[in-house]
Design a protein around this motif. Sequence first.
Motif, PDB file in Angstrom:
ATOM      1  N   SER A  24       0.851  -1.225  -0.028  1.00 36.11           N
ATOM      2  CA  SER A  24      -0.191  -0.209   0.129  1.00 36.11           C
ATOM      3  C   SER A  24       0.899   1.357  -0.289  1.00 36.11           C
ATOM      4  O   SER A  24       1.900   1.190   0.193  1.00 36.11           O
ATOM      5  N   GLY A  25       0.248   2.182  -0.437  1.00 35.60           N
ATOM      6  CA  GLY A  25       0.833   3.599  -0.352  1.00 35.60           C
ATOM      7  C   GLY A  25       1.993   3.674  -1.461  1.00 35.60           C
ATOM      8  O   GLY A  25       2.924   4.128  -1.048  1.00 35.60           O
ATOM      9  N   LEU A  26       2.335   2.756  -2.445  1.00 36.25           N
ATOM     10  CA  LEU A  26       3.104   3.268  -3.563  1.00 36.25           C
ATOM     11  C   LEU A  26       2.735   4.377  -4.587  1.00 36.25           C
ATOM     12  O   LEU A  26       3.444   4.670  -5.587  1.00 36.25           O
ATOM     13  N   ASN A  27       0.989   5.032  -4.955  1.00 36.28           N
ATOM     14  CA  ASN A  27       1.196   6.175  -5.587  1.00 36.28           C
ATOM     15  C   ASN A  27       2.271   7.445  -5.763  1.00 36.28           C
ATOM     16  O   ASN A  27       2.323   7.396  -4.477  1.00 36.28           O
ATOM     17  N   GLY A  28       2.862   7.585  -6.453  1.00 37.53           N
ATOM     18  CA  GLY A  28       3.983   8.667  -6.836  1.00 37.53           C
ATOM     19  C   GLY A  28       3.215  10.112  -6.263  1.00 37.53           C
ATOM     20  O   GLY A  28       1.714   9.644  -5.833  1.00 37.53           O
ATOM     21  N   HIS A  29       3.188  11.299  -6.013  1.00 35.07           N
ATOM     22  CA  HIS A  29       3.077  12.520  -5.414  1.00 35.07           C
ATOM     23  C   HIS A  29       2.323  13.243  -6.340  1.00 35.07           C
ATOM     24  O   HIS A  29       3.066  12.839  -7.548  1.00 35.07           O
ATOM     25  N   ARG A  30       1.777  14.178  -6.311  1.00 32.92           N
ATOM     26  CA  ARG A  30       1.208  13.935  -7.405  1.00 32.92           C
ATOM     27  C   ARG A  30       1.248  15.274  -8.643  1.00 32.92           C
ATOM     28  O   ARG A  30       1.373  15.171  -9.912  1.00 32.92           O
ATOM     29  N   SER A  31       2.612  16.319  -8.141  1.00 30.71           N
ATOM     30  CA  SER A  31       3.663  17.261  -8.777  1.00 30.71           C
ATOM     31  C   SER A  31       4.718  15.876  -9.852  1.00 30.71           C
ATOM     32  O   SER A  31       5.285  16.528  -9.995  1.00 30.71           O
ATOM     33  N   VAL A  32       4.817  14.673  -9.134  1.00 29.92           N
ATOM     34  CA  VAL A  32       5.395  13.778 -10.069  1.00 29.92           C
ATOM     35  C   VAL A  32       5.148  12.296 -10.779  1.00 29.92           C
ATOM     36  O   VAL A  32       5.215  12.633 -11.109  1.00 29.92           O
ATOM     37  N   GLY A  33       4.071  11.987 -10.203  1.00 27.60           N
ATOM     38  CA  GLY A  33       2.999  10.979 -11.112  1.00 27.60           C
ATOM     39  C   GLY A  33       4.142  10.153 -10.436  1.00 27.60           C
ATOM     40  O   GLY A  33       5.230   9.666 -10.044  1.00 27.60           O
ATOM     41  N   GLY A  34       3.588   8.750 -11.181  1.00 32.68           N
ATOM     42  CA  GLY A  34       4.592   7.493 -11.605  1.00 32.68           C
ATOM     43  C   GLY A  34       4.464   7.060 -10.153  1.00 32.68           C
ATOM     44  O   GLY A  34       2.967   7.017  -9.431  1.00 32.68           O
TER      45      GLY A  34
END
Lengths: 356, 356
Positions: A318-328
Amino acid sequence: MKKHNFSAGPSILPQEVFEKASQAVLNFNNSGLSILEISHRSKDFIAVMEEAQALALELLGLTGKGYQALFLQGGASLEFLRIPYNLMKENGKAAYLDTGTWASGAIKQAKAFGETVVVASSKDDNYNFIPKGYEIPTDIDYFHCTSNNTIFGTQMKEFPKTDAPLVCDMSSDIFSKDIDYSQFSIIYAGAQKNMGPAGTTLVVIKEEILGKTGRNIPAMLDYSQHIAKESMYNTPPVFAVYTSMLTLQWLKNLGGVEAIEKMNETKANLLYKEIDRNPLFKGVAKAEDRSLMNVTFTLNNEEHQPIFDELWKAAGISGLNGHRSVGGYRASIYNAMPLESVQVLVDAMKELENKI
Amino acid sequence: MKKHNFSAGPSILPQEVFEKASQAVLNFNNSGLSILEISHRSKDFIAVMEEAQALALELLGLTGKGYQALFLQGGASLEFLRIPYNLMKENGKAAYLDTGTWASGAIKQAKAFGETVVVASSKDDNYNFIPKGYEIPTDIDYFHCTSNNTIFGTQMKEFPKTDAPLVCDMSSDIFSKDIDYSQFSIIYAGAQKNMGPAGTTLVVIKEEILGKTGRNIPAMLDYSQHIAKESMYNTPPVFAVYTSMLTLQWLKNLGGVEAIEKMNETKANLLYKEIDRNPLFKGVAKAEDRSLMNVTFTLNNEEHQPIFDELWKAAGISGLNGHRSVGGYRASIYNAMPLESVQVLVDAMKELENKI
């Protein structure tokens, strides 16, 4: 089933800390009272505060070197304000290094106080590297930098030499490696990465640098007043300090920053090696500035995203999504993250390669 | 054995709150994650924050009346600073009522900002009563008072009428009684008495009063910015907000402020009746201003102290010692204190009478 938690913060803490903290909410030190209902003036809690402060200094190698450790409230964001209030002289000047969103937030607060020089910035490259070779003015009250940039996955491997007090926001890599912490005059860190739950900020201060600005500082923003009251100017965040103490005890028993640094290197190497080897992925940060705490990476082909997301979620990550300002993706692999969990992620990346 | 905890704050919370909070430290909402490691941007935590905010407004009868509820950090002491920053105009003026140590602390912070009129004070009588009959200037930006004085055991039973925004520090009696909360423009309260553990402060704001000072307010001190970010300008104190939500749920299930007011009156009457009846004790606060939350009393003969202390300690009571600035005893009987525990204290007082 317990998840593999790669969250950037609040983030994973050692399992034994969760168990001890949970027990203390029911019955603290066998006192018949919850840690949530004890007086902060009780002997038992004063002992907690003192041990947390002593452990913080000890683990940073700063015991007996003129430093004080405070456990305050307000997060690193409130320190962005306290730093200039306590260090920038009236009509003074400060210098900042701009390495990311939080560095930039700190700069904004300082600018409201006085002349604030930004010595270098990697903003134009979406903060994917740490600027180097910049000059620091000599007529400044202090120099401020951010050691690790949680959002972008970069980390300072060296710190500049300057005669001015060196101030560092170490929110996301404090206690993660064995460096000379005595080069800093102030180190501050929100607890919620390597130290404890959200709700307290560790501020470590070389006491001799205070009291030189000529400013009238409001009590709650004045480091000297917090030091005079031994970090209890008002009611401290009891549970957050207690849980931080438990985490620092865990780290000491493990061998301190020297031991954890080796483990952090092993974990990061395992993951970066897979990112560099696996043809489906690429890293975000410039290789030489890669963070050992926050590993940012993307898929080369966005069409693979739904399959990869399914794979890692099925693996209990869980918690693997990148921050919105970087993505990925962003894998935060703080001190408490076990090597086994990093291996689970690497296995999911390999599995994607096999499936495609 | 579970103690009868009469601490002034941090203080007793409902037993079911301790149990649920303890469980959530191990496994929150059956997510496989601890409440201490979840992201504050996760759906599950956003739901917690929203429910805590909604419950606070609902229990105060302020839903749909233009108010916002924030869960901030720094304790009431930081609000002492935020209040003038957000409400006092440049070259403006504020009026304060001085009813105790905390009121006096709030006044000190305001004075650094501008003209601060103290309309009345009970300081010369060691704050053992609530001043009345004072005049409030008409040319002020706001009027500030403290509804309950934890240290001295006094409580405001009525609030003055004024055209200026009424601001109230309700740290030690919020949610304890059914009054017209819409007479206030700002209500603030450290959680650690009637709401949750130390580490968060509830601030309830009538939004229309903000943005009128002409001041440049630092972000972390600016209520408007915290409102714009829905109380997540930076990482909130997740666990303290969660535990506050649990306590507010408990209060709602119990029947809200109307129901708890009756229970609080019953508890306070039981104890004050014994103080007035028992020839060995006397109350500290003026009878008409007695607090329903903090009951201050002394022994008429100090020689009885060792025997009384032994009696109440043997009965499993803790946290009964008075504050150093008043002496004697202080029984804090907040919302979560069961009537049975108050009876245990009354029994110890009767037992002393029988022994002497």
